[in-house]
Write an enzyme that holds these catalytic residues in place. Sequence first.
Site, PDB file in Angstrom:
ATOM      1  N   ASP A   1      -9.551  -5.211  -5.152  1.00 15.99           N
ATOM      2  CA  ASP A   1      -8.764  -4.135  -4.116  1.00 15.99           C
ATOM      3  C   ASP A   1      -9.858  -2.915  -3.975  1.00 15.99           C
ATOM      4  OD1 ASP A   1      -7.518  -2.122  -2.915  1.00 15.99           O
ATOM      5  OD2 ASP A   1      -5.714  -3.044  -3.451  1.00 15.99           O
TER       6      ASP A   1
ATOM      7  N   SER B   1       1.591  -1.438   0.169  1.00 15.29           N
ATOM      8  CA  SER B   1      -0.109   0.146   0.579  1.00 15.29           C
ATOM      9  C   SER B   1       1.072   1.088   0.172  1.00 15.29           C
ATOM     10  CB  SER B   1      -0.946  -0.073   1.426  1.00 15.29           C
ATOM     11  OG  SER B   1      -2.043   0.912   1.090  1.00 15.29           O
TER      12      SER B   1
ATOM     13  N   HIS C   1      -6.988  -5.690  -0.709  1.00 12.81           N
ATOM     14  CA  HIS C   1      -6.314  -4.851  -0.835  1.00 12.81           C
ATOM     15  C   HIS C   1      -4.803  -5.862   0.369  1.00 12.81           C
ATOM     16  CE1 HIS C   1      -3.791  -1.166  -1.133  1.00 12.81           C
ATOM     17  NE2 HIS C   1      -3.548  -0.928   0.250  1.00 12.81           N
TER      18      HIS C   1
END
Length: 308
Positions: free
Chosen positions: A238, A122, A270
């Site tokens: 995601d 991320s 995600h």
Amino acid sequence: MADEKIVIGSDTKYPLNGILSIPNESNRLFPAVVLVHGSGPSNMDEKIGNIYPFKDIAEGLFEKGIAVLRYDKRTFVYGKEMKNSPGLSVKEETIEDAILAADYLRKDSRIDSNKIFIIGHSLGGMLAPRIDAEGGNFAGIIILGGSPRRLEEIMMDQNDNVLNSLNKFLKIIARKQIAKLSSKFNNLYHLSDEEAKATFVIGKHVNAYYFKEMGEHQAIEYLTALDKPIFILHGEKDFHVSVEKDFNGYKHLLGDKPNVTFKLYPNLNHAFMPSVYGEILKAKKEYKVAQHVDKQVIHDISDWILSV
């Protein structure tokens, strides 16, 4: 699993507890990875709800003969001391400690110092190329659920996704809040550093400087200049970053470079786990379901590391 308790930055203002998972064999040097967290305070397992992505990755790669270093994020341990710092940036929050972690591995005689990789998830994935450039000096970069865009652009998209999920009454309230946030972001790069430090964007602790400083060091500027191996992975489901703008954004900008590998995983979210609810409004519920990082993801990462 051979887990060794370690401390990153033991001689700094912000020492951090960590774990080095390393095989017991003594007849060879091991490749190794540093795990770098996503947004917000996070422990060394990157615990969110009832999932532990970094613990899963560490265990999975360890079984493939790859050493893994993970540690508590600085804001997880020292958040209270740091939240009132007007000059807080991703450098203090993330970058400095990731470089210290890489240095820690290089000093370990069991580690192959030419085979130290970074896995950024991320926000950590967005920062991985900068971490590499500012002292990480990794053998290769692995980006999980990252983005080539600026953080504020991603946040505005997330807000729009939330807006589209609301009823009429809540939409009216949310639109005003989103418009207010958008106006702050629009002026971001016209501010001096001192003005940015005095301008709060979210609440009374996140100021414009955090976004401005990060936005002035865009990942893509580092990535396009790199020849070292890069592996970009993305979950099709995601809802924090998108396939269209983020994964395909990377492909559009880097697709012609022979050193970059891309892989999109069907039905993974995600956290690279099976999608449950599949929408941003139910993110908390999504991560309360106890799951594990998909084994194919770990298999692909280990194969890629061992082939570099």
